[in-house]
Design a protein around this motif. Structure first.
Motif, mmCIF file in Angstrom:
data_model
loop_
_atom_site.group_PDB
_atom_site.id
_atom_site.type_symbol
_atom_site.label_atom_id
_atom_site.label_comp_id
_atom_site.label_asym_id
_atom_site.label_seq_id
_atom_site.Cartn_x
_atom_site.Cartn_y
_atom_site.Cartn_z
ATOM 1 N N ARG A 1 0.846 -1.197 0.000
ATOM 2 C CA ARG A 1 0.000 0.000 0.000
ATOM 3 C C ARG A 1 0.882 1.247 0.000
ATOM 4 O O ARG A 1 1.931 1.284 0.625
ATOM 5 C CB ARG A 1 -0.899 0.014 1.229
ATOM 6 C CG ARG A 1 -1.872 -1.146 1.260
ATOM 7 C CD ARG A 1 -2.956 -0.889 2.296
ATOM 8 N NE ARG A 1 -3.818 -2.033 2.445
ATOM 9 C CZ ARG A 1 -4.791 -2.368 1.615
ATOM 10 N NH1 ARG A 1 -5.023 -1.636 0.561
ATOM 11 N NH2 ARG A 1 -5.531 -3.430 1.839
ATOM 12 N N ILE A 2 0.412 2.243 -0.699
ATOM 13 C CA ILE A 2 1.073 3.544 -0.696
ATOM 14 C C ILE A 2 0.645 4.267 0.579
ATOM 15 O O ILE A 2 -0.538 4.293 0.927
ATOM 16 C CB ILE A 2 0.650 4.365 -1.937
ATOM 17 C CG1 ILE A 2 1.036 3.640 -3.227
ATOM 18 C CG2 ILE A 2 1.220 5.761 -1.896
ATOM 19 C CD1 ILE A 2 2.510 3.542 -3.481
ATOM 20 N N ILE B 1 5.600 8.042 -9.639
ATOM 21 C CA ILE B 1 6.372 7.142 -10.511
ATOM 22 C C ILE B 1 5.503 5.995 -11.008
ATOM 23 O O ILE B 1 5.438 5.719 -12.211
ATOM 24 C CB ILE B 1 7.609 6.590 -9.766
ATOM 25 C CG1 ILE B 1 8.604 7.718 -9.477
ATOM 26 C CG2 ILE B 1 8.275 5.482 -10.570
ATOM 27 C CD1 ILE B 1 9.683 7.344 -8.475
ATOM 28 N N LEU B 2 4.838 5.314 -10.080
ATOM 29 C CA LEU B 2 4.079 4.119 -10.452
ATOM 30 C C LEU B 2 2.838 4.440 -11.278
ATOM 31 O O LEU B 2 2.460 3.665 -12.158
ATOM 32 C CB LEU B 2 3.697 3.324 -9.204
ATOM 33 C CG LEU B 2 4.873 2.712 -8.422
ATOM 34 C CD1 LEU B 2 4.373 1.999 -7.178
ATOM 35 C CD2 LEU B 2 5.688 1.786 -9.300
ATOM 36 N N GLU C 1 4.144 10.202 -1.947
ATOM 37 C CA GLU C 1 3.699 10.868 -3.169
ATOM 38 C C GLU C 1 4.672 10.621 -4.320
ATOM 39 O O GLU C 1 4.250 10.466 -5.477
ATOM 40 C CB GLU C 1 3.534 12.385 -2.966
ATOM 41 C CG GLU C 1 2.408 12.772 -2.036
ATOM 42 C CD GLU C 1 2.833 12.797 -0.564
ATOM 43 O OE1 GLU C 1 4.042 12.689 -0.269
ATOM 44 O OE2 GLU C 1 1.935 12.918 0.287
ATOM 45 N N ASP C 2 5.967 10.573 -4.009
ATOM 46 C CA ASP C 2 6.959 10.339 -5.055
ATOM 47 C C ASP C 2 6.791 8.956 -5.679
ATOM 48 O O ASP C 2 6.851 8.794 -6.904
ATOM 49 C CB ASP C 2 8.377 10.515 -4.514
ATOM 50 C CG ASP C 2 8.664 9.645 -3.290
ATOM 51 O OD1 ASP C 2 7.718 9.215 -2.595
ATOM 52 O OD2 ASP C 2 9.848 9.406 -3.019
#
Length: 102
Positions: A9-10, A20-21, A15-16
């Motif tokens: 999980r993010i 990217i993903l 945020e970076d």
């Protein structure tokens, strides 16, 4: 083993990673994550070593700057200072060579 799936999980401060993903397609994302994990696993120790050397160099430079009372072009270096400068330059060269060998 092809059927095994991992996920994560993010988090709030990722945020970076999200940026990217989210710019990759699903298959690109999987390849990117696999390559990133392999890179990190293979180079973690070398990157940590380079980081330590850079910290050492920065500390020596800071100490040198703190000890300067006049312009370096005016000041005549003593033998001790010449030796320390040589050691610093040697460390810097080693660090650059480590970075270039990545």
């Amino acid at each position: 083993m092809k059927d095994k799936k991992y996920s994560f999980r993010i988090r709030e401060n990722d945020e970076d990673i999200e940026e990217i993903l989210s710019s990759l397609s699903a298959s690109e994302r999987s390849d990117f994550i696999r390559n990133a994990i392999r890179f990190y696993a293979g180079y973690k120790d070398r990157l940590d070593d380079i980081d330590k050397k850079l910290d050492c160099i920065l500390k020596k430079i800071e100490r040198k700057l703190e000890n300067l009372s006049v312009s370096p072009s005016v000041m005549e270096p003593k033998d001790e200072e010449k030796q320390r400068t040589g050691e610093t330059e040697k460390l810097l060269i080693e660090s650059v060579m480590d970075i270039l060998s990545l």
